[in-house]
Scaffold this motif. Structure first.
Motif, PDB file in Angstrom:
ATOM      1  N   SER A 186      12.885   2.761   1.219  1.00 53.11           N
ATOM      2  CA  SER A 186      12.134   3.988   1.491  1.00 53.11           C
ATOM      3  C   SER A 186      12.160   4.940   0.303  1.00 53.11           C
ATOM      4  CB  SER A 186      12.707   4.692   2.728  1.00 53.11           C
ATOM      5  OG  SER A 186      12.597   3.873   3.871  1.00 53.11           O
TER       6      SER A 186
ATOM      7  N   SER B 169       4.398  -2.637  -0.501  1.00 50.88           N
ATOM      8  CA  SER B 169       4.721  -2.472   0.918  1.00 50.88           C
ATOM      9  C   SER B 169       4.108  -3.600   1.752  1.00 50.88           C
ATOM     10  CB  SER B 169       4.237  -1.113   1.419  1.00 50.88           C
ATOM     11  OG  SER B 169       2.827  -1.000   1.301  1.00 50.88           O
ATOM     12  N   ARG B 170       2.883  -3.997   1.434  1.00 49.39           N
ATOM     13  CA  ARG B 170       2.289  -5.111   2.179  1.00 49.39           C
ATOM     14  C   ARG B 170       2.943  -6.434   1.811  1.00 49.39           C
ATOM     15  NH1 ARG B 170       0.920  -0.163   3.302  1.00 49.39           N
ATOM     16  NH2 ARG B 170      -0.770  -0.017   4.823  1.00 49.39           N
TER      17      ARG B 170
ATOM     18  N   THR C  66       5.890  -6.522   4.011  1.00 43.44           N
ATOM     19  CA  THR C  66       5.501  -6.898   5.371  1.00 43.44           C
ATOM     20  C   THR C  66       5.304  -8.406   5.487  1.00 43.44           C
ATOM     21  OG1 THR C  66       4.451  -4.763   5.803  1.00 43.44           O
ATOM     22  CG2 THR C  66       3.729  -6.621   7.146  1.00 43.44           C
TER      23      THR C  66
ATOM     24  N   ASP D 246       0.900   1.352  10.032  1.00 41.72           N
ATOM     25  CA  ASP D 246       1.549   1.253   8.718  1.00 41.72           C
ATOM     26  C   ASP D 246       1.595   2.625   8.038  1.00 41.72           C
ATOM     27  OD1 ASP D 246       1.639  -1.444   9.266  1.00 41.72           O
ATOM     28  OD2 ASP D 246      -0.147  -1.910   8.107  1.00 41.72           O
TER      29      ASP D 246
ATOM     30  N   PRO E 124       3.407   5.581   5.842  1.00 44.88           N
ATOM     31  CA  PRO E 124       4.394   5.603   4.748  1.00 44.88           C
ATOM     32  C   PRO E 124       5.731   6.215   5.129  1.00 44.88           C
ATOM     33  CG  PRO E 124       2.248   6.357   3.969  1.00 44.88           C
ATOM     34  CD  PRO E 124       2.154   6.265   5.458  1.00 44.88           C
TER      35      PRO E 124
ATOM     36  N   TYR F 267       7.811   3.434   7.067  1.00 51.64           N
ATOM     37  CA  TYR F 267       7.346   2.062   6.874  1.00 51.64           C
ATOM     38  C   TYR F 267       8.504   1.063   6.865  1.00 51.64           C
ATOM     39  CZ  TYR F 267       4.132  -1.556   5.249  1.00 51.64           C
ATOM     40  OH  TYR F 267       3.348  -2.685   5.159  1.00 51.64           O
TER      41      TYR F 267
ATOM     42  N   ASN G 193      -4.597  -1.592   9.143  1.00 54.33           N
ATOM     43  CA  ASN G 193      -3.455  -0.708   8.902  1.00 54.33           C
ATOM     44  C   ASN G 193      -2.423  -0.767  10.034  1.00 54.33           C
ATOM     45  OD1 ASN G 193      -2.407   1.080   6.901  1.00 54.33           O
ATOM     46  ND2 ASN G 193      -2.688   2.792   8.305  1.00 54.33           N
TER      47      ASN G 193
ATOM     48  N   ASN H 226       2.462  -4.048  10.469  1.00 50.18           N
ATOM     49  CA  ASN H 226       3.859  -4.032  10.908  1.00 50.18           C
ATOM     50  C   ASN H 226       4.017  -4.364  12.387  1.00 50.18           C
ATOM     51  OD1 ASN H 226       5.189  -3.600   8.514  1.00 50.18           O
ATOM     52  ND2 ASN H 226       5.219  -1.382   8.695  1.00 50.18           N
TER      53      ASN H 226
END
Length: 383
Positions: free
Chosen positions: A85, A101-102, A105, A164, A166, A169, A312, A315
């Motif tokens: 984070s 970030s993706r 995931t 998703d 921020p 996340y 989006n 997650n």
């Protein structure tokens, strides 16, 4: 598998009751008809690809390898969530954040499927698949989760949609909510949350699914899958329809009765969920390129993950964190976290209010400037 709704009701509460009810209905429909099938498709395709490519000639070694990979990744993501984070956020570059970030995931999703497949198949090898054994292990796991106040973690899409966002996340709530500053206790908390609570959730799912295989038209896979899908979606509609009265009742109960009501309601949602998952899973095997499993599952894998990323809510695939039964105040403990459209419209309203406030401030500043200039002009005219 599901998140907390603490604070969401107050944050999203705006507009008329009719508008709020329509958005709630739209969120339920979106979660049931778009997110849930996409999530199930991802899990089914990834699971089957592991069957095809991860040590296919040795079931036990394949299960052990998947379990080791999945649980290790899950533990690492849990332990280092604060660092993720801190160093992965939009302030360091939006494009970089989005890509990384993706990527997180995607790896976490593969790890989740691997952990579940590994534990599930190892349990099959160790205990067999007789109805009596399945009933006993499922009941024991369910009671254990209830005793830990973690029964709600068996729920999944369509009763949970993870946007998703921020700000949270990479958050992975642990069972005992220890601080990352307490290093030893925090690591033990993460180990317990990932391995013990996570495995108990797998036990409940595996037992319920296998019992449906045994008792729901076992000789006719097509009829069995369609029956699961119809029963599952009927229960989904009933569960969402009961949310208002159950929420009203939970707001007026305290202590053990409130906890019992929440657990029973979550069990009803779980029965709906496992039937929907089993129905979609089986029908994909039957109808989507059944003669070419590699092509079928690679296509399903790519399409489902891309769709969820574009929507989006990628997650929603992940199984992470431990959420405590009835931890939210009043009736919020039985509200499912399906706030996709409501969050979107809330953000749009917030943006419009911000723009109006900026415009009003600009007008006020201009008026003050004019008021300051007028006396100077009047004095010049007198001179």
């Amino acid at each position: 598998m599901r998140g907390s709704t603490a604070g969401l009701a107050d944050t999203l509460a705006s507009g008329s009751r009719t508008h709020a009810a329509l958005l709630e209905l739209a969120d339920a429909a979106f979660a049931s008809t778009v997110v849930a099938p996409a999530v199930v498709t991802y899990w089914k395709s990834t699971w089957t690809l592991m069957d095809l490519f991860v040590l296919p000639d040795s079931p036990v070694a394949s299960a052990a390898a998947c379990a080791a990979f999945g649980l290790t990744c899950g533990l690492l993501f849990c332990v280092f969530q604060s660092q993720l984070s801190k160093y992965l956020n939009p302030d360091r570059g939006r494009l970089t954040y989005y890509v990384l970030s993706r990527g997180y995931t995607y790896v976490a999703a593969v790890a989740c499927v691997g952990a579940w497949r590994g534990v599930w198949n190892l349990l099959n090898e160790c205990t067999g698949d007789s109805a009596r054994t399945l009933l006993s292990t499922t009941a024991a796991a369910t009671l254990s989760l209830a005793a830990l106040r973690a029964l709600r973690n068996i729920c999944a899409a369509p009763f949970a949609v993870a946007v998703d966002a921020p700000q949270d996340y990479f958050d992975v709530p642990t069972m005992f909510r220890t601080s990352s500053r307490e290093t030893a206790l925090y690591v033990l908390d993460c180990v317990f949350s990932v391995s013990v609570v996570g495995s108990l959730v797998v036990f409940v799912w595996r037992g319920s699914w296998a019992l449906l295989d045994i008792f729901l038209f076992p000789g006719d896979p097509l009829k069995s899958c369609w029956s699961s899908l119809i029963v599952g979606y009927a229960l989904v509609v009933a569960t969402f329809a009961l949310q208002a009265p159950v929420r009203w009742a939970a707001a007026r109960l305290h202590g053990a009765p409130r906890l019992l009501l929440a657990d029973v309601y979550h069990l009803l949602s779980f029965f709906a969920t496992v039937n929907v998952w089993r129905g979609v899973w089986g029908l994909l095997d039957i109808y989507f390129f059944p003669d070419t499993p590699k092509l079928s599952n690679w296509c399903s894998h790519a399409i489902s993950i891309c769709l969820l990323i574009l929507l989006n809510c990628s997650n929603s695939i992940l199984v992470r964190g431990v959420y405590i039964d009835a931890e939210e105040p009043a009736g919020e403990c039985v509200v499912f976290p399906c706030h996709y459209l409501r969050i979107f419209f809330h953000k749009e309203r917030t943006k419009k209010r911000h723009k109006r406030a900026l415009a009003a401030a600009a007008v006020a500043t201009a008026r003050k400037s004019e008021d300051a200039v007028l006396p100077l002009q009047n004095s010049d005219e007198k001179v």
